[in-house]
Motif scaffolding. Structure first.
Motif, PDB file in Angstrom:
ATOM      1  N   LYS A  98      69.628  51.770 -58.008  1.00 26.94           N
ATOM      2  CA  LYS A  98      70.280  53.111 -58.810  1.00 26.94           C
ATOM      3  C   LYS A  98      70.877  53.375 -60.558  1.00 26.94           C
ATOM      4  N   ALA A  99      70.824  51.202 -60.717  1.00 22.75           N
ATOM      5  CA  ALA A  99      71.031  51.975 -62.737  1.00 22.75           C
ATOM      6  C   ALA A  99      69.618  51.598 -63.496  1.00 22.75           C
ATOM      7  N   ASN A 100      68.525  51.707 -62.607  1.00 21.01           N
ATOM      8  CA  ASN A 100      67.090  51.736 -62.904  1.00 21.01           C
ATOM      9  C   ASN A 100      66.850  50.813 -63.995  1.00 21.01           C
ATOM     10  N   CYS A 101      67.685  49.493 -63.027  1.00 18.34           N
ATOM     11  CA  CYS A 101      67.102  48.367 -64.519  1.00 18.34           C
ATOM     12  C   CYS A 101      66.080  46.953 -63.150  1.00 18.34           C
ATOM     13  N   ASP A 102      65.235  46.676 -63.944  1.00 24.11           N
ATOM     14  CA  ASP A 102      64.456  46.274 -63.328  1.00 24.11           C
ATOM     15  C   ASP A 102      64.399  44.881 -64.368  1.00 24.11           C
ATOM     16  N   GLY A 118      62.294  42.145 -63.166  1.00 25.14           N
ATOM     17  CA  GLY A 118      60.807  41.969 -64.063  1.00 25.14           C
ATOM     18  C   GLY A 118      59.914  41.819 -63.004  1.00 25.14           C
ATOM     19  N   LEU A 119      60.113  43.168 -61.622  1.00 25.59           N
ATOM     20  CA  LEU A 119      59.104  43.923 -60.554  1.00 25.59           C
ATOM     21  C   LEU A 119      57.406  44.707 -61.148  1.00 25.59           C
ATOM     22  N   ALA A 120      58.347  45.096 -62.434  1.00 26.07           N
ATOM     23  CA  ALA A 120      57.317  46.245 -63.267  1.00 26.07           C
ATOM     24  C   ALA A 120      56.315  44.809 -63.423  1.00 26.07           C
ATOM     25  N   ARG A 121      56.388  43.763 -64.731  1.00 27.26           N
ATOM     26  CA  ARG A 121      55.797  43.420 -64.729  1.00 27.26           C
ATOM     27  C   ARG A 121      55.378  42.320 -64.018  1.00 27.26           C
ATOM     28  N   GLU A 122      55.392  42.116 -62.975  1.00 25.12           N
ATOM     29  CA  GLU A 122      55.029  41.171 -61.660  1.00 25.12           C
ATOM     30  C   GLU A 122      53.647  42.557 -61.532  1.00 25.12           C
ATOM     31  N   ILE A 123      53.592  44.107 -61.233  1.00 24.58           N
ATOM     32  CA  ILE A 123      52.861  44.849 -60.680  1.00 24.58           C
ATOM     33  C   ILE A 123      51.743  44.882 -61.859  1.00 24.58           C
ATOM     34  N   GLU A 154      59.490  55.589 -59.846  1.00 26.65           N
ATOM     35  CA  GLU A 154      59.235  55.532 -58.431  1.00 26.65           C
ATOM     36  C   GLU A 154      60.094  54.244 -58.118  1.00 26.65           C
ATOM     37  N   TYR A 155      60.483  53.419 -58.726  1.00 30.85           N
ATOM     38  CA  TYR A 155      61.335  52.186 -59.328  1.00 30.85           C
ATOM     39  C   TYR A 155      62.571  52.338 -57.714  1.00 30.85           C
ATOM     40  N   PRO A 156      63.635  53.071 -58.750  1.00 30.80           N
ATOM     41  CA  PRO A 156      64.680  53.143 -57.471  1.00 30.80           C
ATOM     42  C   PRO A 156      63.836  54.208 -55.948  1.00 30.80           C
ATOM     43  N   LYS A 157      63.321  54.674 -56.177  1.00 31.11           N
ATOM     44  CA  LYS A 157      62.978  54.968 -54.436  1.00 31.11           C
ATOM     45  C   LYS A 157      61.878  53.896 -53.915  1.00 31.11           C
ATOM     46  N   LEU A 158      62.040  52.157 -54.627  1.00 32.46           N
ATOM     47  CA  LEU A 158      61.097  51.153 -53.747  1.00 32.46           C
ATOM     48  C   LEU A 158      61.867  51.336 -52.801  1.00 32.46           C
ATOM     49  N   ASN A 159      61.178  50.761 -51.669  1.00 34.89           N
ATOM     50  CA  ASN A 159      61.908  49.717 -50.607  1.00 34.89           C
ATOM     51  C   ASN A 159      62.186  48.734 -50.337  1.00 34.89           C
ATOM     52  N   ILE A 160      62.842  47.577 -51.680  1.00 34.14           N
ATOM     53  CA  ILE A 160      62.615  46.142 -51.820  1.00 34.14           C
ATOM     54  C   ILE A 160      63.490  45.709 -50.734  1.00 34.14           C
TER      55      ILE A 160
END
Length: 93
Positions: free
Chosen positions: A44-48, A51-56, A72-78
């Motif tokens: 919700k805070a768009n805070c990674d 570090g998922l972005a780095r992994e992807i 897209e990050y806030p909408k990902l189903n994690i």
């Protein structure tokens, strides 16, 4: 996650395998719930923070290149999957 369980109670006997399995499941379920709430709050805070972005980016570059991460990050189903294993249990005297 691996943990050591120590009982400071008045019993002087170890927990049964059944009881340890029950405790493992309860703790795993609770940790998964807490992790899911934490991940949803971060999204919700768009805070990674994880570090998922780095992994992807590092391991799935083609997919990363087609994404707009900030949108897209806030909408990902994690969904976290924490499995807790009690390695040892005992009684403190």
């Amino acid at each position: 996650m691996q943990v050591y369980l120590t009982d400071t109670g008045k019993r002087n006997k170890a927990l049964s395998e059944n009881k340890l399995d029950t405790i493992e499941k309860m703790l795993s379920d609770e940790l998964n719930k807490q992790a899911l709430v934490t991940i949803q709050t971060l999204q919700k805070a768009n805070c990674d923070f994880l570090g998922l972005a780095r992994e992807i980016h590092g391991y799935h570059y083609k997919e990363w290149n087609q994404m707009n991460w900030r949108e897209e990050y806030p909408k990902l189903n994690i969904r976290p999957e924490i499995k807790l294993k009690i390695l040892n249990s005992g009684v403190m005297l």
